[in-house]
Scaffold this motif. Structure first.
Motif, PDB file in Angstrom:
ATOM      1  N   VAL A 292      36.163  27.036  37.943  1.00  0.00           N
ATOM      2  CA  VAL A 292      35.334  28.000  38.676  1.00  0.00           C
ATOM      3  C   VAL A 292      36.168  29.222  39.064  1.00  0.00           C
ATOM      4  O   VAL A 292      35.725  30.367  38.911  1.00  0.00           O
ATOM      5  CB  VAL A 292      34.699  27.354  39.925  1.00  0.00           C
ATOM      6  CG1 VAL A 292      34.022  28.411  40.808  1.00  0.00           C
ATOM      7  CG2 VAL A 292      33.681  26.296  39.522  1.00  0.00           C
ATOM      8  N   GLY A 293      37.372  28.980  39.570  1.00  0.00           N
ATOM      9  CA  GLY A 293      38.237  30.091  39.948  1.00  0.00           C
ATOM     10  C   GLY A 293      38.527  31.014  38.785  1.00  0.00           C
ATOM     11  O   GLY A 293      38.501  32.248  38.917  1.00  0.00           O
ATOM     12  N   GLU A 294      38.781  30.435  37.628  1.00  0.00           N
ATOM     13  CA  GLU A 294      39.085  31.235  36.451  1.00  0.00           C
ATOM     14  C   GLU A 294      37.861  31.994  35.955  1.00  0.00           C
ATOM     15  O   GLU A 294      37.962  33.151  35.505  1.00  0.00           O
ATOM     16  CB  GLU A 294      39.652  30.331  35.353  1.00  0.00           C
ATOM     17  CG  GLU A 294      41.064  29.844  35.679  1.00  0.00           C
ATOM     18  CD  GLU A 294      41.433  28.556  34.971  1.00  0.00           C
ATOM     19  OE1 GLU A 294      40.665  28.137  34.077  1.00  0.00           O
ATOM     20  OE2 GLU A 294      42.476  27.971  35.311  1.00  0.00           O
ATOM     21  N   ARG A 295      36.674  31.381  36.063  1.00  0.00           N
ATOM     22  CA  ARG A 295      35.445  32.063  35.669  1.00  0.00           C
ATOM     23  C   ARG A 295      35.146  33.234  36.600  1.00  0.00           C
ATOM     24  O   ARG A 295      34.707  34.300  36.157  1.00  0.00           O
ATOM     25  CB  ARG A 295      34.282  31.076  35.679  1.00  0.00           C
ATOM     26  CG  ARG A 295      34.345  30.017  34.602  1.00  0.00           C
ATOM     27  CD  ARG A 295      34.005  30.576  33.233  1.00  0.00           C
ATOM     28  NE  ARG A 295      32.611  31.008  33.165  1.00  0.00           N
ATOM     29  CZ  ARG A 295      32.039  31.538  32.089  1.00  0.00           C
ATOM     30  NH1 ARG A 295      32.756  31.723  31.003  1.00  0.00           N
ATOM     31  NH2 ARG A 295      30.775  31.902  32.104  1.00  0.00           N
ATOM     32  N   LEU A 296      35.371  33.048  37.879  1.00  0.00           N
ATOM     33  CA  LEU A 296      35.154  34.134  38.833  1.00  0.00           C
ATOM     34  C   LEU A 296      36.129  35.277  38.565  1.00  0.00           C
ATOM     35  O   LEU A 296      35.764  36.461  38.652  1.00  0.00           O
ATOM     36  CB  LEU A 296      35.309  33.620  40.265  1.00  0.00           C
ATOM     37  CG  LEU A 296      34.206  32.684  40.761  1.00  0.00           C
ATOM     38  CD1 LEU A 296      34.592  32.069  42.105  1.00  0.00           C
ATOM     39  CD2 LEU A 296      32.883  33.432  40.890  1.00  0.00           C
ATOM     40  N   HIS A 297      37.355  34.928  38.253  1.00  0.00           N
ATOM     41  CA  HIS A 297      38.366  35.933  37.937  1.00  0.00           C
ATOM     42  C   HIS A 297      37.944  36.719  36.697  1.00  0.00           C
ATOM     43  O   HIS A 297      38.061  37.963  36.656  1.00  0.00           O
ATOM     44  CB  HIS A 297      39.709  35.242  37.710  1.00  0.00           C
ATOM     45  CG  HIS A 297      40.851  36.175  37.478  1.00  0.00           C
ATOM     46  ND1 HIS A 297      41.279  37.083  38.421  1.00  0.00           N
ATOM     47  CD2 HIS A 297      41.673  36.330  36.390  1.00  0.00           C
ATOM     48  CE1 HIS A 297      42.319  37.765  37.948  1.00  0.00           C
ATOM     49  NE2 HIS A 297      42.572  37.336  36.721  1.00  0.00           N
ATOM     50  N   ALA A 298      37.425  36.019  35.698  1.00  0.00           N
ATOM     51  CA  ALA A 298      36.956  36.678  34.480  1.00  0.00           C
ATOM     52  C   ALA A 298      35.743  37.560  34.764  1.00  0.00           C
ATOM     53  O   ALA A 298      35.600  38.645  34.180  1.00  0.00           O
ATOM     54  CB  ALA A 298      36.620  35.632  33.419  1.00  0.00           C
ATOM     55  N   ALA A 299      34.857  37.091  35.663  1.00  0.00           N
ATOM     56  CA  ALA A 299      33.676  37.884  36.014  1.00  0.00           C
ATOM     57  C   ALA A 299      34.062  39.191  36.679  1.00  0.00           C
ATOM     58  O   ALA A 299      33.303  40.170  36.638  1.00  0.00           O
ATOM     59  CB  ALA A 299      32.773  37.072  36.941  1.00  0.00           C
ATOM     60  N   ARG A 300      35.232  39.236  37.284  1.00  0.00           N
ATOM     61  CA  ARG A 300      35.748  40.458  37.900  1.00  0.00           C
ATOM     62  C   ARG A 300      36.570  41.280  36.905  1.00  0.00           C
ATOM     63  O   ARG A 300      37.246  42.224  37.294  1.00  0.00           O
ATOM     64  CB  ARG A 300      36.627  40.107  39.115  1.00  0.00           C
ATOM     65  CG  ARG A 300      35.907  39.470  40.280  1.00  0.00           C
ATOM     66  CD  ARG A 300      35.014  40.479  40.985  1.00  0.00           C
ATOM     67  NE  ARG A 300      35.770  41.650  41.395  1.00  0.00           N
ATOM     68  CZ  ARG A 300      35.291  42.890  41.352  1.00  0.00           C
ATOM     69  NH1 ARG A 300      34.066  43.120  40.916  1.00  0.00           N
ATOM     70  NH2 ARG A 300      36.047  43.908  41.738  1.00  0.00           N
ATOM     71  N   GLY A 301      36.500  40.889  35.632  1.00  0.00           N
ATOM     72  CA  GLY A 301      37.271  41.610  34.632  1.00  0.00           C
ATOM     73  C   GLY A 301      38.757  41.418  34.795  1.00  0.00           C
ATOM     74  O   GLY A 301      39.555  42.292  34.433  1.00  0.00           O
ATOM     75  N   ALA A 302      39.138  40.260  35.366  1.00  0.00           N
ATOM     76  CA  ALA A 302      40.542  39.927  35.653  1.00  0.00           C
ATOM     77  C   ALA A 302      41.168  40.887  36.655  1.00  0.00           C
ATOM     78  O   ALA A 302      42.391  40.938  36.784  1.00  0.00           O
ATOM     79  CB  ALA A 302      41.357  39.871  34.366  1.00  0.00           C
ATOM     80  N   ALA A 303      40.314  41.629  37.380  1.00  0.00           N
ATOM     81  CA  ALA A 303      40.830  42.549  38.401  1.00  0.00           C
ATOM     82  C   ALA A 303      41.090  41.797  39.697  1.00  0.00           C
ATOM     83  O   ALA A 303      40.238  41.046  40.175  1.00  0.00           O
ATOM     84  CB  ALA A 303      39.817  43.667  38.645  1.00  0.00           C
ATOM     85  N   LYS A 304      42.265  41.990  40.250  1.00  0.00           N
ATOM     86  CA  LYS A 304      42.590  41.372  41.526  1.00  0.00           C
ATOM     87  C   LYS A 304      41.959  42.179  42.654  1.00  0.00           C
ATOM     88  O   LYS A 304      41.776  43.383  42.534  1.00  0.00           O
ATOM     89  CB  LYS A 304      44.106  41.304  41.707  1.00  0.00           C
ATOM     90  CG  LYS A 304      44.831  40.557  40.593  1.00  0.00           C
ATOM     91  CD  LYS A 304      46.334  40.685  40.722  1.00  0.00           C
ATOM     92  CE  LYS A 304      47.041  40.029  39.554  1.00  0.00           C
ATOM     93  NZ  LYS A 304      48.514  40.181  39.634  1.00  0.00           N
ATOM     94  N   GLY A 305      41.632  41.491  43.750  1.00  0.00           N
ATOM     95  CA  GLY A 305      41.023  42.194  44.869  1.00  0.00           C
ATOM     96  C   GLY A 305      40.820  41.281  46.043  1.00  0.00           C
ATOM     97  O   GLY A 305      41.396  40.192  46.125  1.00  0.00           O
ATOM     98  N   GLY A 397      31.210  45.311  43.418  1.00  0.00           N
ATOM     99  CA  GLY A 397      31.741  43.976  43.632  1.00  0.00           C
ATOM    100  C   GLY A 397      30.866  42.901  43.006  1.00  0.00           C
ATOM    101  O   GLY A 397      29.826  43.190  42.409  1.00  0.00           O
ATOM    102  N   THR A 398      31.286  41.650  43.173  1.00  0.00           N
ATOM    103  CA  THR A 398      30.588  40.519  42.571  1.00  0.00           C
ATOM    104  C   THR A 398      30.133  39.545  43.647  1.00  0.00           C
ATOM    105  O   THR A 398      30.944  39.092  44.463  1.00  0.00           O
ATOM    106  CB  THR A 398      31.511  39.769  41.575  1.00  0.00           C
ATOM    107  OG1 THR A 398      31.944  40.678  40.570  1.00  0.00           O
ATOM    108  CG2 THR A 398      30.770  38.591  40.931  1.00  0.00           C
TER     109      THR A 398
END
Length: 414
Positions: A292-305, A397-398
């Protein structure tokens, strides 16, 4: 009653309505809280505590001789997912000293275990401890029984006074005594198991079965995620079939479902059997938080925030933080570079810090974030409505909804 947690306290309160009952817990803080009318698990209201005749103590020496000694202590796993029986073994040593006094008072006590274990623990591990400490002979001076706990934290429908209680006993006579004891407090009746081992096994497979079914749902969520297909849309269609099982995907935490299958697999391996299905299910569910964490990170375009995670307890509307997989999800998001804030109106802040090193932020809902995740749909969160959640999300944002509680209003869900 030895152990006054999620299982022991409701059972002790129910028994105290019909029998003289003493509750023992080694946690002095817990005893002090209960004496003040506070149950931190929120299973028993202050009014019920005040009205109960249950006697409370933290000292085994204060427990009067009894006919039944019921052990309801935790049975966790260690860091290697192996059964940790140290607590139930310690409780057995405590009970051993108490049944010695009961025997001296002319009683023939019955020791009932409710703690979840693999088949054989009660008779092969606990009984020798009881004999060694008490100096008494099992099957002559005292007897064994097992009745698996079925407490579901936060469930106000399937309470101890309504559920069917599985009971077992060392002899037919003991079985009947135990059946009468539990039958006096539940309208759901009792089921007499064929043996103590059968009762132990019944408990451990109840949770293993749920774990495996949820693992299947988690796996199909991962498959459909690769197809950009909502698992909730698929399940909505599939559930129209009369015999489709109504399980759903999610994080599997808590003290039972995420733990008990390891007890069964441990015993299977001791017997030379490779428990492929059980361990495969555990593997899927244990890895779900990272996925789930990795999918959320991908949904953000791998952008940190910045990220806000709403809910830390293992399920909605309870304060129970045991084995919370949301903590694993927070750790994964943090590891991917996100600045994570955690909020939960039910969780105890001190416990969250002690167990997971996480600080709960009471003011978290006053700011905006790049990622907002509704991880545990507490009723307070659901009542906020989708517009309020959108207001917590920065422009661009997501908004993520792990369990689909926002009715399709989120940008991302399983």
């Amino acid at each position: 009653m030895i152990g006054l947690g999620y299982v022991g306290l409701p059972l002790a309160i129910a028994l105290a309505k019909r029998f003289g009952t003493t509750g023992l817990d080694v946690d002095a803080v817990r005893i002090a809280e209960l004496e003040r009318g506070l149950d931190r698990t929120r299973e028993i209201t202050p009014e019920r505590l005040a009205a109960s005749s249950l006697k409370l103590t933290g000292d085994p020496k204060n427990c009067p001789p009894a006919d039944f000694y019921i052990v309801t202590v935790p049975t966790p796993i260690d860091n290697n997912n192996r059964p940790d029986l140290s607590i139930v073994e310690a409780a057995s040593r405590t009970v051993g000293s108490m049944i010695e006094r009961a025997s001296a008072a002319g009683r023939t006590p019955i020791v009932i275990y409710e703690s979840t274990v693999y088949p054989g623990v009660t008779e092969d591990i606990c009984a020798p401890i009881l004999e060694q400490v008490s100096g008494l002979e099992c099957g002559t001076d005292f007897f064994l029984a097992y009745s698996p706990e079925r407490i579901n934290p936060g469930d106000r429908e399937h309470t101890i006074d309504k559920i069917t209680k599985v009971v077992s006993g060392q002899t037919p006579e003991v079985l009947e005594e135990v059946a009468q004891l539990y039958g006096a407090i539940t309208s759901g009746g009792v089921f007499r198991a064929a043996s103590i081992k059968a009762a132990e096994a019944a408990k451990v497979i109840e949770n293993a079965q749920r774990d495996i079914n949820i693992a299947f749902m988690n796996e199909i969520a991962q498959i459909f995620g690769r197809m950009d297909l909502s698992v909730w849309d698929v399940l909505e269609a599939a559930r129209t079939k009369w015999n489709f099982l109504p399980f759903g995907p999610g994080l599997v935490g808590g003290h039972c479902i995420g733990v008990d299958p390891y007890y069964l697999s441990h015993r299977a391996e001791e017997l030379g059997h490779d428990p492929k299905v059980i361990l495969a299910g555990r593997g899927v569910n244990d890895s779900m938080a990272d996925w789930v964490g990795e999918r959320l990170h991908a949904a953000r375009g791998a952008a940190k925030g910045t990220a806000l995670v709403l809910g830390l307890t293992f399920k909605e509307d309870v304060p129970d933080l045991r084995n919370s997989k949301v903590a694993d999800l927070v750790a994964r998001l943090t590891g991917l570079g996100h600045d994570v804030t955690v909020h939960d109106p039910h969780a105890d802040a001190a416990e969250a810090l002690q167990e997971y090193g996480l600080t709960l932020d009471e003011t978290a809902l006053d700011r905006q974030y790049d990622l907002v995740l509704l991880a545990v749909p507490h009723r307070e969160y659901v009542a906020m409505g989708a517009a309020r959640f959108r207001g917590l999300t920065n422009s661009g944002g997501t908004l993520a909804d792990l369990k689909g509680a926002l009715g399709g209003a989120a940008d991302w869900t399983l």
